[in-house]
Enzyme design. Structure first.
Site, mmCIF file in Angstrom:
data_model
loop_
_atom_site.group_PDB
_atom_site.id
_atom_site.type_symbol
_atom_site.label_atom_id
_atom_site.label_comp_id
_atom_site.label_asym_id
_atom_site.label_seq_id
_atom_site.Cartn_x
_atom_site.Cartn_y
_atom_site.Cartn_z
ATOM 1 N N GLN A 43 0.833 -1.255 -0.031
ATOM 2 C CA GLN A 43 -0.084 0.060 0.019
ATOM 3 C C GLN A 43 1.061 1.239 -0.165
ATOM 4 O OE1 GLN A 43 -2.126 -0.889 3.504
ATOM 5 N NE2 GLN A 43 -0.312 -1.690 4.415
ATOM 6 N N ASP A 172 -7.994 -5.404 14.141
ATOM 7 C CA ASP A 172 -7.684 -3.894 13.840
ATOM 8 C C ASP A 172 -7.163 -3.868 12.592
ATOM 9 O OD1 ASP A 172 -5.517 -1.795 15.419
ATOM 10 O OD2 ASP A 172 -7.051 -1.554 14.203
ATOM 11 N N ASP A 175 -9.699 -0.887 5.809
ATOM 12 C CA ASP A 175 -10.814 -1.238 5.279
ATOM 13 C C ASP A 175 -10.749 -2.477 4.342
ATOM 14 O OD1 ASP A 175 -10.929 1.978 5.834
ATOM 15 O OD2 ASP A 175 -12.826 0.929 5.949
ATOM 16 N N PRO A 179 -4.906 -5.306 1.391
ATOM 17 C CA PRO A 179 -4.266 -6.748 1.964
ATOM 18 C C PRO A 179 -5.138 -7.140 2.765
ATOM 19 C CG PRO A 179 -3.070 -4.699 2.856
ATOM 20 C CD PRO A 179 -3.662 -4.283 1.570
HETATM 21 N N1 SAM Z 1 -7.095 2.071 13.138
HETATM 22 C C1 SAM Z 1 -7.249 1.897 11.704
HETATM 23 C C2 SAM Z 1 -8.675 1.707 11.533
HETATM 24 O O1 SAM Z 1 -9.499 1.789 12.209
HETATM 25 O O2 SAM Z 1 -9.204 1.416 10.269
HETATM 26 C C3 SAM Z 1 -6.557 0.537 11.405
HETATM 27 C C4 SAM Z 1 -5.333 0.240 11.998
HETATM 28 S S1 SAM Z 1 -3.906 -0.325 11.180
HETATM 29 C C5 SAM Z 1 -3.114 1.005 10.277
HETATM 30 C C6 SAM Z 1 -4.532 -1.354 10.006
HETATM 31 C C7 SAM Z 1 -3.372 -2.361 9.628
HETATM 32 O O3 SAM Z 1 -4.090 -3.668 8.924
HETATM 33 C C8 SAM Z 1 -2.649 -1.872 8.611
HETATM 34 O O4 SAM Z 1 -1.286 -1.537 9.012
HETATM 35 C C9 SAM Z 1 -2.465 -2.998 7.516
HETATM 36 O O5 SAM Z 1 -1.265 -3.223 6.880
HETATM 37 C C10 SAM Z 1 -3.078 -4.143 8.036
HETATM 38 N N2 SAM Z 1 -3.339 -5.424 7.336
HETATM 39 C C11 SAM Z 1 -4.147 -5.222 6.349
HETATM 40 N N3 SAM Z 1 -4.393 -6.721 5.927
HETATM 41 C C12 SAM Z 1 -3.593 -7.242 6.782
HETATM 42 C C13 SAM Z 1 -3.552 -8.780 6.854
HETATM 43 N N4 SAM Z 1 -4.213 -9.605 5.563
HETATM 44 N N5 SAM Z 1 -2.766 -9.164 7.672
HETATM 45 C C14 SAM Z 1 -2.170 -8.463 8.763
HETATM 46 N N6 SAM Z 1 -2.425 -7.379 8.641
HETATM 47 C C15 SAM Z 1 -3.158 -6.505 7.530
#
Ligand code: SAM
Length: 299
Positions: A43, A172, A175, A179
């Site tokens: 991303q 957590d 959207d 990923p």
């Molecule tokens: N607090 C934010 C919210 O409320 O939308 C989101 C927190 S954090 C930034 C979301 C994290 O999910 C990102 O760092 C992203 O890289 C991670 N993520 C997305 N898909 C994932 C997957 N398949 N496995 C592990 N982490 C993932």
């Protein structure tokens, strides 16, 4: 120079095609400066210094978290399941898993409790590296806590390798695009349930009750097909724009209308000085939705 820059402050608008967002509205923030921009394997990662929210993290131009209001979201997504677990089992959970949570905010909240071990599965190491460097007030050193076991891999494949192991699983995630796109499927939720202990409980970042209401309803329906008890909690998270935000809780045990003060009092008292949003009263009140939303989500 500064005055002139401020008056000419630029506006940053969120990605208008946020997954499942049908609002036809966009949120804009007046920015002081772009502090970081980089592309990982997964991303586009950016950090901005904004007038209203301080520093914010964006992923693919979607607002993720901010110095100003991250406490609301992270306290709710972590303390709702932990205090439900304590209320039901009369003891704190021992093993907690966070999937996602790259900014370290959820990790920091969970580690406020006397919990033995916390796993954090973040697919994108660059998110954590950038967050620690530019938004250190969110993780507050949590990545260095010896109880934290931070792994940089896909939460979807990790969860399949676990059975009846975690007391709490916190989703957590960003959207459901990029990923995270497969991490709202019923199959994924079945794997999450399999990885939970019998008295386990999960919390899910389930989207905005205003501009992503279809997503909230979809996640609720799918969780209902997997868990016997599912409940939507809500909280105002200004960074996430219009309306309130939802955190959905799903468990193998009945989720009471009210957690019992006598049972949670000791843990709450020790955490209280560090909490700015969650409280037993907020816990109970945030689980009540107004009739129009109960109808809209078909609870
Ligand atoms: N607090 C934010 C919210 O409320 O939308 C989101 C927190 S954090 C930034 C979301 C994290 O999910 C990102 O760092 C992203 O890289 C991670 N993520 C997305 N898909 C994932 C997957 N398949 N496995 C592990 N982490 C993932």
């Amino acid at each position: 120079m500064r005055r002139e820059f401020l008056f000419k402050g630029k506006w940053l608008f969120e990605n208008s095609n946020i997954p499942y967002s049908s609002s036809g509205a966009e949120c804009g923030l007046r920015i002081k400066k772009k502090l970081f921009s980089g592309k990982s394997l997964y991303q586009q990662i950016e950090v901005y210094d904004t007038i209203k929210f301080g520093r914010i993290l964006t992923l693919d131009k979607i607002f993720q978290t901010s110095e100003e209001d991250e406490f609301i979201y992270h306290e709710m997504i972590c303390h709702l399941p932990i205090f439900y677990f304590l209320n039901e089992n009369k003891k704190l959970p021992e093993k907690v898993l966070i999937i996602g949570g790259g900014d370290g905010g959820a990790l920091e909240e969970v580690l406020k409790h006397r919990i033995k071990k916390v796993w954090m599965l973040e697919i994108d190491k660059m998110v954590s590296d950038v967050s620690v460097k530019y938004l250190p007030s969110i993780s507050r050193g949590a990545f260095k806590d010896k109880r934290a076991n931070v792994l940089f891999e896909d939460g979807k494949s990790f969860i399949e390798k676990n059975n009846n192991f975690f007391d709490i699983i916190i989703l957590d995630l960003s959207d459901p695009g990029g990923p995270a796109k497969d991490l709202i499927s019923e199959k994924f939720y079945r794997n999450v349930k399999k990885a939970l202990t019998k008295k386990g409980i999960i919390s899910v970042q389930s989207g905005s009750l205003d501009c992503q209401i279809d997503l909230v309803a979809l996640i609720f329906k799918r969780l209902k097909n997997v868990f016997p008890f599912v409940k939507i909690h809500h909280a105002p998270i200004p960074l996430y724009g219009l309306g309130e935000f939802s955190l959905t809780i799903a468990a193998n045990f009945n989720l009471p209308k009210k957690i019992r003060e006598a049972i949670v009092k000791k843990s709450y008292t020790s955490l209280k000085p560090t909490l700015r949003y969650w409280s037993p009263e907020i816990h109970n009140a945030s689980g009540i939705l107004p009739p129009y939303l109960v109808k809209r989500v078909a609870i």
